[in-house]
Structure formats: structure tokens, C-alpha cells
Design a protein around this motif. Structure first.
Motif, short mmCIF file in Angstrom:
data_model
loop_
_atom_site.label_atom_id
_atom_site.label_comp_id
_atom_site.label_asym_id
_atom_site.label_seq_id
_atom_site.Cartn_x
_atom_site.Cartn_y
_atom_site.Cartn_z
N VAL A 154 4.55 -14.52 56.63
CA VAL A 154 3.25 -15.24 56.81
C VAL A 154 2.82 -15.82 55.39
O VAL A 154 1.84 -16.74 55.41
CB VAL A 154 2.21 -13.94 57.34
CG1 VAL A 154 0.83 -14.41 56.90
CG2 VAL A 154 2.61 -13.61 58.80
N ILE A 155 3.32 -15.08 54.42
CA ILE A 155 3.05 -15.43 52.91
C ILE A 155 3.53 -16.92 52.83
O ILE A 155 2.93 -17.99 52.29
CB ILE A 155 3.29 -14.51 51.99
CG1 ILE A 155 2.59 -13.20 52.11
CG2 ILE A 155 3.34 -15.08 50.57
CD1 ILE A 155 2.94 -12.14 51.23
N ALA A 156 4.70 -17.05 53.06
CA ALA A 156 5.28 -18.53 52.92
C ALA A 156 4.70 -19.44 54.10
O ALA A 156 4.46 -20.55 53.30
CB ALA A 156 7.03 -18.15 53.58
N LEU A 157 4.33 -19.18 55.00
CA LEU A 157 3.67 -20.01 56.01
C LEU A 157 2.11 -20.31 55.39
O LEU A 157 1.93 -21.53 55.29
CB LEU A 157 3.28 -19.36 57.24
CG LEU A 157 2.70 -20.21 58.53
CD1 LEU A 157 3.44 -21.32 58.72
CD2 LEU A 157 2.51 -19.17 59.80
N GLY A 158 1.51 -19.49 54.59
CA GLY A 158 0.27 -19.72 54.22
C GLY A 158 0.60 -20.61 53.05
O GLY A 158 -0.66 -21.53 52.62
N ILE A 159 1.62 -20.50 52.10
CA ILE A 159 1.61 -21.42 51.21
C ILE A 159 2.14 -22.73 51.69
O ILE A 159 1.58 -23.83 51.10
CB ILE A 159 3.01 -20.84 50.07
CG1 ILE A 159 2.46 -19.61 49.53
CG2 ILE A 159 3.15 -21.76 49.06
CD1 ILE A 159 3.50 -18.76 48.67
N TRP A 160 2.83 -22.98 52.67
CA TRP A 160 3.06 -24.40 52.92
C TRP A 160 1.80 -25.03 53.69
O TRP A 160 1.51 -26.06 53.29
CB TRP A 160 4.08 -24.08 54.32
CG TRP A 160 5.64 -23.61 53.88
CD1 TRP A 160 5.93 -23.76 52.77
CD2 TRP A 160 6.40 -23.13 54.48
NE1 TRP A 160 7.08 -23.22 52.40
CE2 TRP A 160 7.53 -22.64 53.95
CE3 TRP A 160 6.27 -22.51 56.05
CZ2 TRP A 160 8.56 -21.86 54.13
CZ3 TRP A 160 7.39 -21.93 56.35
CH2 TRP A 160 8.44 -21.62 55.76
#
Length: 293
Positions: free
Chosen positions: A47-53
Motif C-alpha cells: 500500500v505504501i509503494a502504491l501510494g508513492i506511485w
């Protein structure tokens, strides 16, 4: 060793420092079953990686377009290691399984000789052996039995082979960006949750502290650390990382001592000397670069 390689090695060591917090954060999650906890932690990382993208204005689907080999290796490394570890704990004494699984840093050092451009020197091997001896002291102090051969021992050995193999083979995909780990974490979360539904009873965290501990796991030792390890194994000195990995069980024990959950003993002191000395020995080229002639 070049400055960029030294920097990447230090980033990889950052993952080892985060893994030292695994036992403390896991204990703070209460009665959440291990596979469920694994799924939740990796979900946090995804979720954190998705939010950064999304924050960067990037298409998440494009960030998931990587070679099939990279996907297979990434998911096999992250999910395979954790799945085999839980099998080992279910079918062998915890101390025995942990001791066998801790062969992975030593195997990384030995397997690194197969990588193009890497040269295995005596101080790399001796440093890794010293670190393993220190890990043996820490883990075996609780009592090793090895009473009877079981599937748990083979699963523990599979853990060591899977993680060491993943760490070394990861160099083949050094052109794959590190944020690809976000996708690997997402798939690992799904697979861990499926296994959880098959083997465990769901128990949700109780109270804000336990929920924050799950979040901390996803940010650190069971999530964020794998991004650091990915960068380190792709661009750093894999031999130094392998030897330094034995700092994780040592620092984990020290963290538990500082938190009042374990006692400081002479065994830990000797293990500290063996592991720290081994890590410094393996990293001597990085710490004291050769003078140009």
C-alpha cells in the motif's frame, strides 16, 4: 570499492538493522497468527509503494511491468522463505529450525563466488564463519535437540537456500528498479493470506498498540527492509552483506535486552565479539580501500 558500491552496501546493511526489530515488533502484535501477520505486514508495504506511485502521478500498472524472471525470483524469495519458515517452525523445534535457517548469510558469501566479477577471498569466508559461530551461540543457548529428522529440518534448510539464492540471483536483475519490490510484496500478501485462511484462525490486533506494531512491521522488518535489501544485493558488495547479516540476530537480542524482555549474558557478549569481528573482517576492503599504485 567504488563510492556507489559502498553506499549500496550500507543501504543493504540498513535492512539488517531493521530485521533486528522483528522480534520486538512481532511480540507487540499480540496473538495475531504468523501467516496472517505476514499477509498484513506485506500488505502495508504494498500500500505504501502504491501510494508513492500515485503521488508521483505514475500508472501503478506500469510499475508492475517487469521481466517474468524478476517476478518469479522476487515472489519466490519473499513468499517462499516465509512459507518454508512457518513449515519449519510447525515441524521442528524452534531453536533447531532457527539455527539451520541462519545458514543463509554464510551461503550468500559462498554463492557469491558464482557471480561475474566477484572474487571470494579468505577473509570473506572467515568473517561469515565467525558470524555463524556467534549466531550458533545466541540460538543454541536455548538448547538444541536435533532429536529426530523431520520435514521441519528440510523446510529450515529450504529457507536458507531460498533466501541465499534469491539474494545472490537478484544481481541478475539489477536493471529492474527497486520499487518492483512493492509488487512482490503485494503478491506475497495475497499468497500468505490464502495460506492463513487454510491453516489458521483469524485473530485481529487488539488495541492501538498492536495495530501500530503491525504497521511498524510493514514499514520496517517485514516490508520496508526488503526494498533496502534489494538495492544492496543488486548494487552493493554481496559478500559483505552476507557476513554482516549475522548482526540481525545479535542486534535483535540486544534490543530485547534493552526492552527488558531478555537478559544480558556472557554468551551474548562472546557472540557480539564473533559477529562484529566477522562483519568487520569481511568488510575490510570496504573500510580500508586499497591505495592506488
Amino acid at each position: 570499492m567504488t563510492a556507489n558500491r559502498s553506499r549500496a552496501t550500507l543501504i543493504g546493511i540498513g535492512a539488517i538493522l531493521l530485521w533486528a526489530l522483528l522480534a520486538l515488533f512481532t511480540a507487540a502484535t499480540g496473538d495475531v497468527p504468523p501467516l496472517q501477520l505476514t499477509a498484513m505486514s506485506f500488505l502495508v508495504a504494498f500500500v505504501i509503494a502504491l501510494g508513492i506511485w500515485i503521488a508521483r502521478g505514475e500508472n501503478p500498472l506500469r510499475r508492475l511491468r517487469h521481466p517474468a524472471g524478476a517476478w518469479i525470483l522476487g515472489v519466490a524469495g519473499l513468499f517462499g522463505y516465509h512459507a518454508m519458515y512457518f513449515v519449519a517452525l510447525r515441524n521442528a523445534p524452534v531453536v533447531d529450525a532457527s539455527l539451520i535457517a541462519y545458514l543463509w548469510p554464510l551461503l550468500i558469501v559462498l554463492f557469491s563466488a558464482l557471480l561475474p566479477g566477484e572474487r571470494l577471498r579468505w577473509f570473506h569466508v572467515l568473517g561469515a564463519l565467525s558470524g555463524f559461530a556467534g549466531a550458533v551461540l545466541i540460538v543454541a543457548a536455548k538448547g538444541v535437540s536435533f532429536a529426530s529428522l523431520s520435514s521441519g529440518y528440510f523446510a529450515a534448510m529450504a529457507c536458507a537456500l531460498i533466501w541465499s539464492g534469491y539474494s545472490v540471483l537478484n544481481r541478475r536483475y539489477k536493471n529492474v528498479p527497486t520499487d518492483a519490490v512493492g509488487g512482490f510484496c503485494g503478491v506475497t500478501a495475497i499468497l500468505a493470506f490464502v495460506l492463513h485462511l487454510m491453516l489458521e484462525q483469524t485473530v485481529w490486533p487488539d488495541g492501538i498498540l498492536e495495530w501500530l506494531s503491525v504497521l511498524a512491521l510493514g514499514l520496517g522488518p517485514v516490508g520496508g527492509a526488503f526494498f533496502l535489501w534489494d538495492h544492496g544485493t543488486k548494487h552493493g558488495d554481496i559478500r559483505v552483506l552476507g557476513a554482516a547479516a549475522y548482526l540481525a540476530p545479535l542486534l535483535s537480542t540486544i534490543v530485547l535486552v534493552l526492552a527488558g524482555k531478555a537478559m544480558l549474558t556472557w554468551i551474548i557478549a562472546i557472540a557480539c565479539l564473533l559477529i562484529t569481528g566477522g562483519a568487520l573482517l569481511a568488510a575490510k576492503e570496504m573500510l580500508r580501500p586499497r591505495l592506488k599504485t
